[in-house]
Design a protein around this motif. Structure first.
Motif, PDB file in Angstrom:
ATOM      1  N   THR A   1       1.697  -3.747   6.713  1.00 53.93           N
ATOM      2  CA  THR A   1       1.747  -3.061   5.370  1.00 53.93           C
ATOM      3  C   THR A   1       2.599  -1.897   5.248  1.00 53.93           C
ATOM      4  OG1 THR A   1       0.413  -3.646   4.118  1.00 53.93           O
ATOM      5  CG2 THR A   1       0.732  -1.981   3.208  1.00 53.93           C
TER       6      THR A   1
ATOM      7  N   ASN B   1       5.555   0.810  -1.862  1.00 53.63           N
ATOM      8  CA  ASN B   1       5.410   0.434  -0.830  1.00 53.63           C
ATOM      9  C   ASN B   1       5.407  -1.178   0.048  1.00 53.63           C
ATOM     10  OD1 ASN B   1       3.084   2.217  -0.815  1.00 53.63           O
ATOM     11  ND2 ASN B   1       1.667   1.203  -1.652  1.00 53.63           N
TER      12      ASN B   1
ATOM     13  N   GLN C   1       3.156   1.829   3.846  1.00 56.46           N
ATOM     14  CA  GLN C   1       3.262   2.857   3.008  1.00 56.46           C
ATOM     15  C   GLN C   1       4.648   3.096   2.653  1.00 56.46           C
ATOM     16  OE1 GLN C   1      -0.201   0.917   1.662  1.00 56.46           O
ATOM     17  NE2 GLN C   1      -0.412   2.931   1.095  1.00 56.46           N
ATOM     18  N   ALA C   2       4.488   3.805   1.071  1.00 57.71           N
ATOM     19  CA  ALA C   2       5.491   4.945   0.543  1.00 57.71           C
ATOM     20  C   ALA C   2       7.001   5.327   1.751  1.00 57.71           C
ATOM     21  CB  ALA C   2       5.139   6.119   1.293  1.00 57.71           C
TER      22      ALA C   2
ATOM     23  N   THR D   1       7.934  -6.439  -2.053  1.00 50.17           N
ATOM     24  CA  THR D   1       7.947  -4.865  -2.382  1.00 50.17           C
ATOM     25  C   THR D   1       7.334  -4.807  -2.998  1.00 50.17           C
ATOM     26  OG1 THR D   1      10.527  -4.890  -1.039  1.00 50.17           O
ATOM     27  CG2 THR D   1      10.014  -2.758  -2.506  1.00 50.17           C
TER      28      THR D   1
ATOM     29  N   ARG E   1       5.179  -4.763   1.481  1.00 47.30           N
ATOM     30  CA  ARG E   1       3.744  -5.998   2.942  1.00 47.30           C
ATOM     31  C   ARG E   1       4.481  -6.695   2.971  1.00 47.30           C
ATOM     32  NH1 ARG E   1       0.117  -7.294  -1.836  1.00 47.30           N
ATOM     33  NH2 ARG E   1      -0.625  -5.500  -1.634  1.00 47.30           N
TER      34      ARG E   1
END
Length: 510
Positions: free
Chosen positions: A127, A136, A129-130, A483, A138
């Motif tokens: 993952t 995010n 993040q941001a 996404t 993944r």
């Protein structure tokens, strides 16, 4: 194990089935040459019936929670532990691998299953993040559907372990075609899988020849095909699967090298050559074939190798007191004899001829070739270039380690090579420069542990993926990327989009 007549059957959607076209071929015990059963030669229609069953089982199996799927891998591991001797005897009967080696093969599959039990850790995604405001990214590893596998005669248990646990553990279903020359192991193993309660259709077995495999190329149910076999077969399957858009993992042929340096530990060297070159009657993808020896030890090495080779005992694969069993068939024996004739015609010296070995009376009709040693071999000879797949050793004199590495580099196949030395410079040079996929140091069979990938390079591997280890996980899964934008259900703007500290504090306070 009973010696009653063996009728091999297909296993499709949880049922043992006779072949509907009625075509069978005899199953023989290579130790005696006697017919001990029959094997179906299935039709393309039967092949497609199996893939349809696997496709029907896929949605439920792939949706099953991972811990429940893993329960079946653990049960498979326990079943093999509890039935090791029965499974080993099944290999010794129809494949005629010496019973001690057959036990070792089943033991290695148990180790592979231990590694397969780590699948939950190996299929974990990632993952990020941001990657943008409230967005995010993944990555997940997901199954693909139905995989099909083709096994060679020489390792019926090992190839099962390389393919099926990883395929079904990651959520796929499977159709497996064992060799018609050694189908008994998979018959026994499939029954053990049924006894674990494995859902119908998750694993299916279809016996037959290439028509079974060719039916997969244009079959929309099939996501990928895996093989351990010869390089020509691997290329043919790769071409067919390429037309049909199938994923492939195809291990091909081998011509393995051993380099014996002037400081080689001689006792260990001879012991390992006997096991590597004559174990399984030379019918291994990692059997030593071309032995490069430096002048400093050549005469002593050759004398000791010939003396030890003459002491090798041959006989029934079930006899624990003999060292080497037969080759798989009369045609395999003839092929090996033909290569011996080729070596003589090319000018090599037959220092030890294994074409008429001494045998127990009960095994006179078996398919035996004794230890065979050629000297005065040059790298360009056919016996040094082509895979013989029998207990034939080529002794090649080289001036130094560079000569051995040059031969390895120039050979079109690149499965395995090993060096015997106590010199760390030789060791590191060989590891770095030997143009093969698997390297051994002071070991005659450089088979990686199940934690690591197994496979060659160059003509020994068609495609990219190897078996076992993380390579197996990568082959039997696909990377899917999501996404994800997170939206506040209260309708508030993302914190990062506010313009003042006070507004951020206000959002948090509310």
């Amino acid at each position: 194990m009973s010696t009653e007549y063996i009728k091999i059957k297909n296993h499709i959607n949880g049922a043992w089935l006779d072949e509907s076209n009625g075509q069978y071929e005899p199953l023989r015990n290579p130790s005696t040459g006697h017919v001990i059963g029959e094997v179906p030669l299935s039709s393309p229609a039967t092949s497609r019936e199996a893939t349809a069953a696997a496709a029907a089982a896929y949605p439920g199996w792939s949706a099953m929670p991972l811990p429940k799927r893993m329960d079946f891998i653990f049960k498979m591991h326990r079943a093999m532990q509890d039935n090791l001797e029965m499974l080993a005897q099944s290999i010794a009967i129809d494949q005629a691998k010496h019973i001690a080696e057959a036990r070792g093969e089943v033991g290695r599959v148990i180790e592979i299953l231990q590694m397969a039990c780590t699948i939950p850790a190996l299929i974990q995604g990632d993952t990020v993040q941001a990657i943008a405001n409230n967005i995010n990214g993944r990555l997940i590893k997901a199954p693909l559907g139905v995989f099909c596998g083709v096994a060679p005669f020489n390792f019926p248990a090992l190839v099962f372990g390389w393919f099926i646990p990883f395929a079904i553990g990651t959520g796929n279903t499977f159709v497996y075609k064992p060799s018609t020359e050694s189908p008994l192991f998979m018959q026994k193993m499939m029954q053990l899988l049924c006894d674990t309660g494995l859902p119908d259709g998750v694993v299916n077995i279809v016996h037959g020849d290439r028509e079974v495999v060719e039916a997969w190329y244009e079959d929309d149910n099939v996501a990928g095909v895996c093989l351990v076999g010869s390089t020509p077969t691997a290329k043919a399957i790769g071409e067919g699967c390429g037309r049909g858009g199938k994923k492939t993992m195809l291990l091909g042929g081998a011509k393995n090298f051993l380099a014996a340096m002037e400081d080689a530990p001689m006792d260990l060297l001879i012991e390992n050559i006997l096991m590597s070159g004559y174990g399984s009657a030379g019918q291994r993808c990692l059997a030593v074939s071309n032995i490069a020896v430096v002048p400093e030890i050549y005469d002593d090495f050759l004398a000791r190798l010939l003396e030890a080779s003459r002491k090798i005992t041959l006989g029934d694969a079930m006899d624990p007191d003999i060292f080497m069993g037969p080759v798989i068939s009369a045609s395999a024996r003839k092929r090996i004899h033909d290569y011996i004739d080729i070596g003589l015609a090319e000018g090599a010296t037959l220092a030890l001829d294994g074409r008429n070995p001494q045998l127990p009376e009960a095994n006179r009709d078996g398919y035996f070739v004794g230890p065979t040693v050629f000297t005065d071999v040059t790298p360009c000879m056919r016996i040094a270039q082509e895979e013989i797949f029998g207990p034939v050793l080529n002794i090649i004199k080289v001036g130094c380690i560079d000569g051995a590495l040059r031969m390895i580099r120039n050979h079109p196949l690149g499965n395995g090579a090993c060096i015997f030395t106590q010199n760390s410079f030789y060791t590191e040079k060989f590891i770095n420069e030997a143009d093969v996929g698997m390297v051994g140091v002071n070991v005659g069979i450089c088979a990686p542990h199940p934690y690591l990938p197994f496979g060659g390079i160059k003509g020994s591997l068609v495609g990219n993926n190897k078996v076992q280890g993380k390579d197996a996980i990568d082959f039997f899964t696909q990377s899917k990327v999501a996404t994800i934008r997170v939206v506040d259900p209260r309708g508030l703007a993302p914190a990062a989009a506010t313009t003042t500290d006070s507004s951020v504090r206000s959002c948090v306070a509310s």
